[in-house]
Design a protein around this motif. Structure first.
Motif: not given
Length: 436
Positions: A62-67
């Motif tokens: 998955r994307w290394p998402l920082v929302p």
């Protein structure tokens, strides 16, 4: 597109800001850059990024998402690896023709956060996309200031300084060439039409590319050249042209299209050069399937599917929608032209930009106008050159908003691959085996 299906060779690292529905993130990743951090604020767009893997061959990743709000991110705390590319399209509403036109006074102007990210990450290259509205006379002085800030991002603006005062200081430093090369960037902006790069859509944008000055990159050798042209499209649509071997349509439809084609001056040197390129892609091409979706046409949307908002043949986001009508100043998309610019719209789906004129002039639209219907989300995603595997989260309006705010994947790839080649040319990218 074929590039997304090819075996991907990792060449470097990237950080993606204002990722939206994932168009530019997909493009930079497909060009070989491993994402270290991906940021997005909108909850529905974040969910789209969560449910879609960067690479279809590795569905578990998955994307290394920082929302969340980019203003709350400390990049030095979250990113420890060296960053090769920083990419993103700061929110365009402040400068868009469809926005409130507040520009630099709009609180949604996130260019200052882009410059803060440059200071904290010191990327080797920056790719930034935005609307052509930045070039309007009323915004041009501020756009020049944006470019100057990107050239000297470490020269910060004082809290009590106006942008005009700060720009005057930047211009003096640039003229004197007195700033260390490792603390400045060589910046080039390009006005582009996505249709000229194989996107089946008229989409005029500004792409800004910057390289850290100490790397000595000569971007002029690698700037993406136009690959498609309107002239080649017109020529392909003449009687007996290649366009009609790809598409079997009613003879009366073909006759009408041919009758409305503009004339070409085949003696013109400019036309001769344009004819060497590939034809612009059309909305009919997109629905039939191009690049990654070639040979996989979307099935027709029936009147019943439109009336009852049905999923067509189980294809995600290929759902009929009733009530399509034209609005003053908004004509429908024509099948045998590139689609009009996909827009996010203040309230989701806008007027004519989402409506298509059909070959079947008797097609019942149920609450709208006969012979027209709304484009499905999947058709719109194809116009944005998103792969069919990409699933968008939320109701129809939110999905269309994500697409309207996105960078067409194919356009993003043209620039991402060119940036990779430019960095490789000066030895600025590590060998893939060292990036495990």
């Amino acid at each position: 597109m074929p590039e997304l299906r090819e075996e991907r060779q990792e060449v470097g690292t990237c950080v993606e800001l204002f990722a939206g529905g994932g168009g530019l993130a997909m493009a930079v990743h497909a060009a070989g850059f491993r994402p270290l951090l991906v940021n997005e604020y909108a909850k529905r767009a974040c969910e789209s990024l969560r449910i879609n893997p960067p690479d279809a061959s590795e569905p578990e990743k998955r994307w290394p998402l920082v929302p969340g709000d980019v203003r709350d991110i400390d990049f030095t705390d979250l990113v420890s690896d060296e960053v090769d590319v920083l990419a993103g399209g700061p929110p365009c509403q402040p400068f868009s023709l469809g926005g409130a036109h507040k520009g630099m006074e709009d609180e949604r102007n996130m260019f200052p956060e882009m410059f803060r990210a440059i200071r904290e990450l010191r990327p080797k290259a920056v790719i930034c996309e935005n609307v052509r509205g930045l070039l309007r006379p009323s915004f041009r002085p501020y756009f020049d200031y944006i470019l100057n800030e990107m050239r000297l991002p470490f020269v910060e603006r004082g809290k009590d300084s106006t942008w005009e005062d700060h720009n005057e200081l930047l211009e003096k430093l640039i003229a004197n060439d007195s700033v260390d090369p490792s603390q400045r960037y060589v910046v080039k902006e390009m006005e582009v039409n996505a249709a000229d790069y194989g996107v089946p859509q008229i989409r005029n944008r500004v792409i800004i590319v910057a390289f850290r000055a100490d790397l000595g990159v000569d971007w002029t050798e690698f700037m993406p050249k136009e690959t498609h042209s309107e002239e080649a499209m017109i020529h392909s649509m003449r009687e007996g042209g290649s366009y009609w071997t790809r598409h079997e349509v009613d003879p009366e439809v073909r006759k009408r299209v041919i009758a409305n084609l503009p004339q070409l001056n085949y003696e013109s040197e400019k036309v001769k050069e344009k004819l060497k390129l590939e034809p612009w892609r059309t909305l009919r091409d997109a629905i039939a399937g191009i690049d990654e979706n070639e040979g996989n046409p979307l099935p027709p949307v029936s009147e019943d599917a439109v009336k009852n908002k049905l999923v067509v043949d189980g294809i995600p986001d290929h759902i009929g929608w009733p009530g399509a009508r034209l609005y003053t100043g908004h004509t429908a998309n024509l099948l045998d032209r590139p689609a009009k610019t996909v827009k996010a719209g203040v309230h989701g789906v806008p007027g004519g930009e989402s409506v298509m004129q059909l070959d079947d002039v008797e097609f019942a639209n149920f609450g709208g106008e006969t012979g027209y219907r709304y484009m499905t989300v999947r058709e719109t995603a194809r116009v944005m050159t998103f792969p069919d595997r990409w699933i968008l989260d939320g109701p129809r309006g939110e999905k269309m908003r994500q697409l309207g705010n996105a960078v067409p994947v194919k356009l993003g790839m043209a620039f991402s691959k060119a940036v990779a080649s430019a960095l490789k040319s000066v030895g600025a990218l590590e060998a893939p085996e060292r990036q495990k």
